[in-house]
Design a protein around this motif. Structure first.
Motif, mmCIF file in Angstrom:
data_model
loop_
_atom_site.group_PDB
_atom_site.id
_atom_site.type_symbol
_atom_site.label_atom_id
_atom_site.label_comp_id
_atom_site.label_asym_id
_atom_site.label_seq_id
_atom_site.Cartn_x
_atom_site.Cartn_y
_atom_site.Cartn_z
ATOM 1 N N CYS A 15 0.847 -1.191 0.000
ATOM 2 C CA CYS A 15 0.000 0.000 0.000
ATOM 3 C C CYS A 15 0.880 1.237 0.000
ATOM 4 N N GLU A 16 0.568 2.185 -0.888
ATOM 5 C CA GLU A 16 1.374 3.399 -0.937
ATOM 6 C C GLU A 16 1.143 4.250 0.309
ATOM 7 N N VAL A 17 2.108 5.052 0.647
ATOM 8 C CA VAL A 17 2.057 5.843 1.871
ATOM 9 C C VAL A 17 1.353 7.169 1.605
ATOM 10 N N ARG A 18 0.395 7.513 2.456
ATOM 11 C CA ARG A 18 -0.279 8.811 2.389
ATOM 12 C C ARG A 18 0.265 9.649 3.537
ATOM 13 N N ARG A 19 0.758 10.840 3.245
ATOM 14 C CA ARG A 19 1.405 11.685 4.239
ATOM 15 C C ARG A 19 0.417 12.645 4.926
ATOM 16 N N ASP A 20 -0.822 12.630 4.557
ATOM 17 C CA ASP A 20 -1.822 13.538 5.098
ATOM 18 C C ASP A 20 -2.084 13.224 6.570
ATOM 19 N N ASN A 21 -1.731 14.146 7.455
ATOM 20 C CA ASN A 21 -1.901 13.921 8.890
ATOM 21 C C ASN A 21 -3.353 13.785 9.301
ATOM 22 N N THR A 22 -4.274 14.334 8.509
ATOM 23 C CA THR A 22 -5.692 14.205 8.854
ATOM 24 C C THR A 22 -6.156 12.760 8.712
ATOM 25 N N LYS A 23 -5.405 11.974 8.021
ATOM 26 C CA LYS A 23 -5.751 10.567 7.826
ATOM 27 C C LYS A 23 -5.077 9.655 8.850
ATOM 28 N N ALA A 24 -4.376 10.230 9.801
ATOM 29 C CA ALA A 24 -3.656 9.433 10.798
ATOM 30 C C ALA A 24 -4.616 8.545 11.594
ATOM 31 N N GLY A 25 -5.774 9.085 11.966
ATOM 32 C CA GLY A 25 -6.756 8.297 12.714
ATOM 33 C C GLY A 25 -7.262 7.120 11.896
ATOM 34 N N GLU A 26 -7.531 7.367 10.615
ATOM 35 C CA GLU A 26 -7.977 6.282 9.743
ATOM 36 C C GLU A 26 -6.887 5.225 9.605
ATOM 37 N N SER A 27 -5.649 5.684 9.493
ATOM 38 C CA SER A 27 -4.534 4.758 9.379
ATOM 39 C C SER A 27 -4.425 3.871 10.621
ATOM 40 N N ASP A 28 -4.620 4.470 11.797
ATOM 41 C CA ASP A 28 -4.574 3.699 13.045
ATOM 42 C C ASP A 28 -5.674 2.645 13.089
ATOM 43 N N VAL A 29 -6.869 3.026 12.631
ATOM 44 C CA VAL A 29 -7.991 2.095 12.603
ATOM 45 C C VAL A 29 -7.705 0.956 11.632
ATOM 46 N N LEU A 30 -7.198 1.303 10.468
ATOM 47 C CA LEU A 30 -6.865 0.268 9.494
ATOM 48 C C LEU A 30 -5.774 -0.656 10.023
ATOM 49 N N GLN A 31 -4.808 -0.092 10.736
ATOM 50 C CA GLN A 31 -3.751 -0.917 11.324
ATOM 51 C C GLN A 31 -4.347 -1.897 12.336
ATOM 52 N N GLU A 32 -5.297 -1.421 13.137
ATOM 53 C CA GLU A 32 -5.959 -2.305 14.097
ATOM 54 C C GLU A 32 -6.738 -3.411 13.378
ATOM 55 N N LEU A 33 -7.387 -3.041 12.271
ATOM 56 C CA LEU A 33 -8.100 -4.058 11.485
ATOM 57 C C LEU A 33 -7.129 -5.080 10.895
ATOM 58 N N VAL A 34 -5.971 -4.611 10.450
ATOM 59 C CA VAL A 34 -4.948 -5.531 9.935
ATOM 60 C C VAL A 34 -4.573 -6.544 11.013
ATOM 61 N N LEU A 35 -4.356 -6.060 12.226
ATOM 62 C CA LEU A 35 -3.970 -6.963 13.318
ATOM 63 C C LEU A 35 -5.087 -7.945 13.657
ATOM 64 N N LEU A 36 -6.327 -7.465 13.717
ATOM 65 C CA LEU A 36 -7.454 -8.358 14.020
ATOM 66 C C LEU A 36 -7.649 -9.395 12.914
ATOM 67 N N ARG A 37 -7.571 -8.945 11.663
ATOM 68 C CA ARG A 37 -7.730 -9.887 10.548
ATOM 69 C C ARG A 37 -6.587 -10.908 10.540
ATOM 70 N N THR A 38 -5.382 -10.436 10.832
ATOM 71 C CA THR A 38 -4.235 -11.342 10.858
ATOM 72 C C THR A 38 -4.395 -12.369 11.967
ATOM 73 N N GLU A 39 -4.772 -11.918 13.157
ATOM 74 C CA GLU A 39 -4.977 -12.842 14.273
ATOM 75 C C GLU A 39 -6.067 -13.862 13.936
ATOM 76 N N GLY A 40 -7.170 -13.391 13.363
ATOM 77 C CA GLY A 40 -8.253 -14.300 12.985
ATOM 78 C C GLY A 40 -7.807 -15.325 11.959
ATOM 79 N N LEU A 41 -7.057 -14.878 10.972
ATOM 80 C CA LEU A 41 -6.571 -15.798 9.946
ATOM 81 C C LEU A 41 -5.565 -16.793 10.518
ATOM 82 N N ILE A 42 -4.704 -16.345 11.412
ATOM 83 C CA ILE A 42 -3.736 -17.250 12.034
ATOM 84 C C ILE A 42 -4.468 -18.330 12.830
ATOM 85 N N MET A 43 -5.473 -17.921 13.622
ATOM 86 C CA MET A 43 -6.240 -18.908 14.397
ATOM 87 C C MET A 43 -6.938 -19.904 13.470
#
Length: 172
Positions: A15-43
């Protein structure tokens, strides 16, 4: 098994990097979703390789199909955001899941159902919160698409868990 799970997640690094600081919250949420999806897939991968219960194997196949089918849309959703799941992070998640399942050896089916229900519950809560906040049209849309399957998975796991609890109780 580990390679399949990591390869689905590793693509997120593209995924390309977006430097817009207003999107930092969205990025954090997406990162959390990545971790949850990864954990679910690993299980799910772990259970597909180790479970004997045919009902659990069947539901694991459906869960894996859910992850596979939603992955392209999820990747499109994170285009423009920095998703940093390093191999060391993945290894840490993998080892954590593996150790938890080894510790629950005698009741691994129940343990999987409990852990996966918790993962789904956290994911549902996150998606519902994203819809309420309506900060990003793309994230809200993906949430609407993902939630019905997650609700169904949660109900199915709850019914299976209740069935196992009843059969365990009846055997005493």
């Amino acid at each position: 098994m580990r390679v399949v799970a990591f390869s689905l997640v590793f693509i997120l690094g593209a995924c390309e990097v977006r430097r817009d600081n207003t999107k930092a919250g969205e990025s954090d949420v997406l990162q959390e979703l990545v971790l949850l999806r990864t954990e679910g897939l690993i299980m799910t991968e772990y259970m597909l390789s180790n479970a004997d219960n045919k009902e659990i194997l069947t539901v694991c196949k459906r869960v894996k199909k859910y992850y596979t089918l939603t992955h392209p849309d999820f990747l499109r959703l994170c285009t423009g955001y920095s998703m940093e799941l390093k191999e060391s992070d993945f290894t840490l998640l993998w080892n954590d899941v593996h150790q938890r399942f080894i510790a629950a050896r005698d009741s691994v089916d129940c343990f999987y159902l409990d852990c996966y229900q918790e993962n789904i519950r956290s994911t549902i809560a996150l998606y519902e919160n994203l819809i309420r906040r309506q900060e990003s049209e793309g994230i809200s849309y993906f949430s609407f698409v993902a939630l019905p399957d997650l609700y169904n998975q949660y109900d199915e796991f709850a019914a299976m868990r209740a069935g196992i609890a009843l059969s365990t109780k009846a055997s005493f």
